[in-house]
Design a protein around this motif. Structure first.
Motif, PDB file in Angstrom:
ATOM      1  N   ARG A 188       3.662  -1.211   0.974  1.00 51.11           N
ATOM      2  CA  ARG A 188       1.943  -1.581   1.574  1.00 51.11           C
ATOM      3  C   ARG A 188       1.693  -2.762   1.555  1.00 51.11           C
ATOM      4  O   ARG A 188       0.681  -3.471   1.699  1.00 51.11           O
ATOM      5  CB  ARG A 188       1.812  -0.845   1.408  1.00 51.11           C
ATOM      6  CG  ARG A 188      -0.057  -0.340   2.099  1.00 51.11           C
ATOM      7  CD  ARG A 188      -0.756   1.129   1.700  1.00 51.11           C
ATOM      8  NE  ARG A 188      -2.399   0.903   2.202  1.00 51.11           N
ATOM      9  CZ  ARG A 188      -3.081   0.282   1.182  1.00 51.11           C
ATOM     10  NH1 ARG A 188      -3.112  -0.426   0.638  1.00 51.11           N
ATOM     11  NH2 ARG A 188      -4.292   0.759   1.778  1.00 51.11           N
ATOM     12  N   GLU A 189       1.865  -3.303   0.249  1.00 46.82           N
ATOM     13  CA  GLU A 189       1.242  -4.944  -0.656  1.00 46.82           C
ATOM     14  C   GLU A 189       1.831  -5.533   0.423  1.00 46.82           C
ATOM     15  O   GLU A 189       0.876  -6.918   0.264  1.00 46.82           O
ATOM     16  CB  GLU A 189       1.790  -4.684  -1.542  1.00 46.82           C
ATOM     17  CG  GLU A 189       1.024  -5.873  -2.706  1.00 46.82           C
ATOM     18  CD  GLU A 189      -0.639  -5.740  -2.500  1.00 46.82           C
ATOM     19  OE1 GLU A 189      -1.864  -6.918  -2.446  1.00 46.82           O
ATOM     20  OE2 GLU A 189      -0.701  -4.492  -2.491  1.00 46.82           O
ATOM     21  N   LEU A 190       2.600  -5.497   0.671  1.00 42.02           N
ATOM     22  CA  LEU A 190       3.388  -7.424   1.305  1.00 42.02           C
ATOM     23  C   LEU A 190       2.591  -7.316   3.366  1.00 42.02           C
ATOM     24  O   LEU A 190       1.700  -7.398   3.458  1.00 42.02           O
ATOM     25  CB  LEU A 190       5.021  -6.792   1.925  1.00 42.02           C
ATOM     26  CG  LEU A 190       5.825  -7.692   2.500  1.00 42.02           C
ATOM     27  CD1 LEU A 190       5.845  -8.674   1.264  1.00 42.02           C
ATOM     28  CD2 LEU A 190       7.120  -7.447   3.067  1.00 42.02           C
ATOM     29  N   LEU A 191       2.269  -5.517   3.188  1.00 40.69           N
ATOM     30  CA  LEU A 191       1.651  -6.268   5.026  1.00 40.69           C
ATOM     31  C   LEU A 191      -0.029  -6.468   4.486  1.00 40.69           C
ATOM     32  O   LEU A 191      -0.529  -7.122   5.381  1.00 40.69           O
ATOM     33  CB  LEU A 191       1.611  -4.264   5.108  1.00 40.69           C
ATOM     34  CG  LEU A 191       2.603  -3.675   5.959  1.00 40.69           C
ATOM     35  CD1 LEU A 191       2.785  -2.619   6.620  1.00 40.69           C
ATOM     36  CD2 LEU A 191       3.651  -4.316   6.995  1.00 40.69           C
ATOM     37  N   LEU A 192      -0.084  -6.012   3.207  1.00 39.94           N
ATOM     38  CA  LEU A 192      -1.668  -6.357   3.156  1.00 39.94           C
ATOM     39  C   LEU A 192      -1.833  -8.150   2.743  1.00 39.94           C
ATOM     40  O   LEU A 192      -2.657  -8.736   3.254  1.00 39.94           O
ATOM     41  CB  LEU A 192      -1.830  -5.822   2.205  1.00 39.94           C
ATOM     42  CG  LEU A 192      -2.502  -3.946   1.340  1.00 39.94           C
ATOM     43  CD1 LEU A 192      -2.646  -3.926   0.999  1.00 39.94           C
ATOM     44  CD2 LEU A 192      -3.649  -4.156   3.019  1.00 39.94           C
ATOM     45  N   ILE A 193      -0.700  -8.277   2.657  1.00 41.60           N
ATOM     46  CA  ILE A 193      -0.547  -9.213   2.138  1.00 41.60           C
ATOM     47  C   ILE A 193      -0.795 -10.508   3.532  1.00 41.60           C
ATOM     48  O   ILE A 193      -1.539 -11.906   3.836  1.00 41.60           O
ATOM     49  CB  ILE A 193       0.416 -10.269   1.027  1.00 41.60           C
ATOM     50  CG1 ILE A 193       0.525  -9.964   0.291  1.00 41.60           C
ATOM     51  CG2 ILE A 193       1.236 -11.517   1.019  1.00 41.60           C
ATOM     52  CD1 ILE A 193       1.561  -9.924  -0.654  1.00 41.60           C
ATOM     53  N   PHE A 194       0.225 -10.383   4.633  1.00 38.64           N
ATOM     54  CA  PHE A 194       0.392 -10.488   5.814  1.00 38.64           C
ATOM     55  C   PHE A 194      -1.015 -10.278   6.551  1.00 38.64           C
ATOM     56  O   PHE A 194      -1.196 -11.173   6.955  1.00 38.64           O
ATOM     57  CB  PHE A 194       1.387  -9.773   6.357  1.00 38.64           C
ATOM     58  CG  PHE A 194       2.568 -10.389   6.521  1.00 38.64           C
ATOM     59  CD1 PHE A 194       3.153 -10.982   7.764  1.00 38.64           C
ATOM     60  CD2 PHE A 194       3.616  -9.985   5.527  1.00 38.64           C
ATOM     61  CE1 PHE A 194       5.576 -11.742   7.792  1.00 38.64           C
ATOM     62  CE2 PHE A 194       5.270 -10.002   5.757  1.00 38.64           C
ATOM     63  CZ  PHE A 194       5.405 -10.894   6.421  1.00 38.64           C
ATOM     64  N   GLN A 195      -1.733  -9.602   6.269  1.00 38.26           N
ATOM     65  CA  GLN A 195      -2.493  -9.232   7.240  1.00 38.26           C
ATOM     66  C   GLN A 195      -3.685 -10.474   6.665  1.00 38.26           C
ATOM     67  O   GLN A 195      -4.620 -11.177   7.144  1.00 38.26           O
ATOM     68  CB  GLN A 195      -3.637  -7.600   6.529  1.00 38.26           C
ATOM     69  CG  GLN A 195      -4.308  -7.552   7.200  1.00 38.26           C
ATOM     70  CD  GLN A 195      -4.978  -5.791   7.551  1.00 38.26           C
ATOM     71  OE1 GLN A 195      -5.293  -5.335   6.261  1.00 38.26           O
ATOM     72  NE2 GLN A 195      -4.990  -5.215   8.348  1.00 38.26           N
ATOM     73  N   GLU A 196      -3.988 -10.389   5.060  1.00 35.06           N
ATOM     74  CA  GLU A 196      -4.797 -11.302   4.416  1.00 35.06           C
ATOM     75  C   GLU A 196      -4.313 -12.637   4.818  1.00 35.06           C
ATOM     76  O   GLU A 196      -5.835 -13.492   5.288  1.00 35.06           O
ATOM     77  CB  GLU A 196      -4.741 -10.812   2.717  1.00 35.06           C
ATOM     78  CG  GLU A 196      -5.249 -12.363   1.991  1.00 35.06           C
ATOM     79  CD  GLU A 196      -4.563 -12.106   0.327  1.00 35.06           C
ATOM     80  OE1 GLU A 196      -5.067 -13.082   0.473  1.00 35.06           O
ATOM     81  OE2 GLU A 196      -4.731 -11.083   0.153  1.00 35.06           O
ATOM     82  N   VAL A 197      -3.232 -13.266   4.788  1.00 38.36           N
ATOM     83  CA  VAL A 197      -3.048 -14.518   5.528  1.00 38.36           C
ATOM     84  C   VAL A 197      -3.816 -15.171   6.407  1.00 38.36           C
ATOM     85  O   VAL A 197      -3.480 -16.133   7.182  1.00 38.36           O
ATOM     86  CB  VAL A 197      -1.988 -15.114   4.897  1.00 38.36           C
ATOM     87  CG1 VAL A 197      -0.792 -16.650   5.122  1.00 38.36           C
ATOM     88  CG2 VAL A 197      -1.377 -14.800   2.793  1.00 38.36           C
ATOM     89  N   THR A 198      -2.718 -13.288   7.500  1.00 31.69           N
ATOM     90  CA  THR A 198      -3.065 -14.023   8.941  1.00 31.69           C
ATOM     91  C   THR A 198      -3.967 -14.754   9.140  1.00 31.69           C
ATOM     92  O   THR A 198      -4.591 -15.257   9.828  1.00 31.69           O
ATOM     93  CB  THR A 198      -2.442 -13.213   9.601  1.00 31.69           C
ATOM     94  OG1 THR A 198      -1.273 -12.655   9.415  1.00 31.69           O
ATOM     95  CG2 THR A 198      -2.445 -13.090  10.723  1.00 31.69           C
TER      96      THR A 198
END
Length: 528
Positions: free
Chosen positions: A272-282
């Motif tokens: 889930r942390e990986l998806l949060l990173i994608f969301q944050e950076v995008t």
């Protein structure tokens, strides 16, 4: 023969050529603007000129130059062409087939590794001239309590016994006889990517080159799946894509490994942390662009959840369940589901082996489309080739690669009628030895059947082909008929067949059309 007979023949010949070319994708649209038609003419003129001035002469260190030649040998020449300069400025639309862990230039990844104190390196014994070409480095972050506490020796030192060495220190201490720091870079980068000698000499068949290809991921993945580097890696990928004229991304992200390492290099964080990173950076990049008045430049990023084709059907059930949970929590981020791996490889299972759980999932979760790799093979009737039948029957929205599709008239008919777009990855197919060059690629066969095609880069970090400009260039120079209008058609299709919702799709298309109109005006004004 009378002159009237010849005149009649030439008239019939011209009619036949016109009727044939009218079926090609770039002739489907009839209302091209004057600027588009002029720009297409300019590009054709430059291509014809450079066929002689660039590709028609001998060059030192470039064997047998010709348009569409093997990319790794021809890249330096490509960069010298006026045609590449034009293509590099073209708005490309969406990048719909790219693997996240192969999306940033190898040298950039090495720089990221060298800049972080947690990244260490080791080999199983001291390196020397005899072992340099065969020994792969092990590079990964380690917790601070595991840092070497005594004076370290370099990995080329005779006293080295195989322990961890800070990567920056290993570079500094690399034996001058092996090239010193520059030699270290060359050695590590050769493990990060495929070199010309790898593709065209050492591993010159599809089965062999996949061994080298797979080994690169084994070396780079532990570096990337580390939160501080993962964030910067993603940031660089999106920014470099935007710089290349890409305005939307669907990135295939592997969830096969069940964690990502936290900044302490020991805490295993849930995916889930990986998806949060994608969301944050995008969101961060979209905010940056908006602040500069450039929000039209980037429509966003979505993830195609994928796992490997080596798992059991029971494991696939768990992967599908995880994907559906992520879709519930991140509805705007998850675009679809895929299974990846070397289709011709002995370990990889064909789609038919997973038919039951996939059919059940498709019925229960119509909001998560399948976007399957299929037909990435030279086979005809092999298990990898048969994946095309199953991908279509399972309802795939697009097909990744589809290299062997041209052997199947019924399947091409279905793809045309159902508008199943093919994600064609020209340079990937050539480097991975499915074709010897772009003039040999089946892309025109597929495209001229009226099947939608979107050009993609697949694993550009391993092929040293960052962005989409090189793939577009190779397609353009490999044909006397395909022109700038055809490239524009494929760029439009990359938005049309994306997984954006209809409102976002319209906005992305409008933004692309504005950029395209400006681009063709500039090309039309050039003096060829």
């Amino acid at each position: 023969m009378s002159s009237s007979m010849l005149a009649d023949y030439l008239q019939r010949r011209e009619k036949l050529i016109t009727e044939d070319r009218a079926l090609r994708t770039d002739h489907v649209r009839s209302n091209y603007t004057a600027a588009e038609l002029k720009a297409d003419k300019v590009v054709r003129s430059i291509r014809a000129k450079e066929a002689t001035t660039v590709w028609g002469i001998d060059h030192e260190h470039v064997p047998h130059p010709y348009p569409g030649m093997e990319f790794l040998n021809g890249k330096d020449l490509i960069l010298q062409t006026e045609l590449y300069e034009i293509v590099s400025k073209m708005p490309k639309g969406g990048l719909l087939h790219v693997h996240q862990n192969a999306s940033v230039e190898a040298k950039t990844l090495l720089d990221l590794a060298l800049s972080h104190p947690a990244i260490h390196i080791r080999v199983l014994g001291p390196l020397d001239a005899a072992s340099l070409e065969t020994v792969l480095p092990i590079i990964q972050p380690i917790p601070v309590e595991q840092y070497p506490t005594t004076d370290v020796v370099g990995i080329t030192d005779v006293l080295y016994t195989g322990g961890w060495v800070p990567i920056k220190k290993a570079r500094e201490l690399f034996d001058p006889a092996l090239g010193g720091p520059a030699g270290f870079d060359k050695w590590v980068l050769s493990a990060f990517m495929i070199n010309p000698s790898d593709a065209y000499d050492t591993y010159n068949t599809p089965m062999k080159i996949w061994m080298k290809f797979g080994s690169t991921f084994g070396v780079t993945d532990p570096i990337i799946r580390f939160v501080p580097i993962q964030k910067e890696y993603l940031r660089m990928f999106i920014r470099s894509s935007i710089s290349d004229g890409i305005s939307y991304i669907e990135v295939r992200t592997s969830f096969f490994k069940k964690y990502i390492l936290a900044e302490d290099a020991k805490t295993k964080l849930e995916l889930r942390e990986l998806l949060l990173i994608f969301q944050e950076v995008t969101n961060e990049i979209k905010a940056e662009l908006k602040a500069k008045g450039r929000e039209d430049d980037f429509a966003g990023l979505k993830i195609i959840y994928n796992t490997l084709r080596i798992i059991s059907s029971e494991e696939l059930e768990l992967e599908l369940e995880q994907c559906s949970k992520f879709k519930q929590e991140f509805p705007d981020l998850i675009a679809g589901f895929d299974l990846v791996g070397h289709e011709d490889g002995a370990e990889c299972k064909p789609l038919i082996d997973y038919a039951e759980p996939l059919l059940r999932f498709a019925e229960q979760h119509p909001d998560i489309p399948f976007i399957f790799h299929a037909g990435e093979t030279l086979g005809d009737g092999t298990a990898a080739d048969m994946n095309l039948y199953d991908a279509i029957l399972l309802g795939t929205k697009r097909i990744g690669h589809g290299f062997s599709l041209a052997k199947h008239p019924k399947l091409m008919q279905i793809c045309r009628e159902k508008k199943i777009a093919i994600e064609v990855c020209p340079i990937s197919n050539e480097v991975l030895r499915l074709t010897s060059s772009m003039p040999m690629h089946p892309l025109p066969v597929i495209m001229n059947q009226g099947i939608p095609v979107v050009l993609s880069s697949d694993d550009p970090a391993m092929f040293n082909s960052m962005g989409l400009s090189f793939d577009f260039f190779q397609v353009l120079v490999a044909s006397e008929v395909t022109g700038l209008l055809a490239l524009g058609h494929m760029a439009r299709d990359s938005i049309t067949y994306s997984m954006l919702d209809e409102q976002s799709k319209r906005a992305a298309m409008d933004a692309w059309e504005r950029r395209w109109a400006k681009f063709v005006e500039e090309v039309a004004a050039m003096d060829p």
